[in-house]
Enzyme design. Structure first.
Site: not given
Length: 253
Positions: A123, A166
């Site tokens: 992440d 993301e």
């Protein structure tokens, strides 16, 4: 066309030969003399009829073969187009990685083939701040750089997917705990080395946090995801730009 002509001629002359042979046998046997009319009839009729019938048959056969070839070509093109569409539907438009659904399907398939491996969830850190400060187009550029860094960090044959805005998933096929830790650290380092300059040559740091879990024998995909997510949350809580990986589900609980 030449092939049709020659084939028709061969069959027509063969028909004439058979007709003349039958005439020589049957007509005398019936007690009739063989005159010019009989010779002409025995020659011209089979010659004309056989030629026309054969030419028509061969022409139709060629048309049918040509239609079959065109159909096979169209079928091959349709199959290729279907493969391209299926491939496109399984990929994330921006990064080219597997999309969320396809990644989990591939992960499940890999788990069925082998119990050994490791799941990493990667992440991007502080990504909202990049979008807020520089705009989403610049954020997309940063995300592409991160995706490329992840691809450099994994091994050939590993499964990669974009599973969130993301957030990325990587299944390290057949990886041991130590191999998984090395790959996770290599990904983290590759991202950290990026020199991202969105405006005015100012470098904006990019980092990722990584949570991972090695596969237990009976763990399913949902359990692996929950365990990797817990380690990702731990990496975020401990300051980000970290990779934390556990040995199996029991230790991740």
């Amino acid at each position: 066309m030449n092939r049709i002509f020659l084939k028709s001629a061969a069959i027509a002359f063969a028909s004439v030969a058979v007709s003349l042979l039958l005439t020589l046998i049957i007509v005398p046997a019936m007690g009739f003399p063989i005159n010019r009319t009989i010779w002409l009839t025995s020659t011209v009729c089979p010659l004309a009829l056989a030629w026309i019938a054969t030419a028509s048959t061969v022409w139709q056969s060629d048309r049918l073969k040509s239609a079959h070839r065109e159909l096979a070509r169209a079928h091959a093109q349709l199959a290729a187009a279907h493969r391209r569409l299926s491939e496109k539907a399984s990929r994330d438009d921006m990064t080219g990685m597997l999309n969320r659904e396809s990644f989990f399907a591939a992960l499940d398939g890999s788990r069925r083939k082998s119990d050994r491996g490791a799941l990493l969830i990667v992440d991007a850190d502080h990504f909202k701040a990049i979008n807020d400060s520089y705009g989403h187009l610049t954020g997309d550029d940063a995300l592409l750089l991160i995706a490329s860094a992840i691809q450099r960090g994994v091994r050939g044959g590993d499964v990669l997917g974009r599973i969130g805005g993301e957030e990325f998933g990587a299944f390290l096929v057949g990886a041991t705990e130590q191999e998984a830790k090395r790959v996770a650290e290599r990904i983290r380092r590759e991202v950290e080395l990026i020199r991202f300059r969105p405006v005015d040559e100012r470098t904006v740091p990019l980092t990722v946090s990584i949570g991972g879990i090695t596969c237990g024998e009976d763990a399913n995909v949902s359990e692996l995801m929950r365990a990797a997510d817990r380690r990702l949350y731990e990496a975020k809580h401990r300051g980000r730009n970290l990779s934390i990986l556990d040995r199996d589900i029991s230790e991740a609980a």
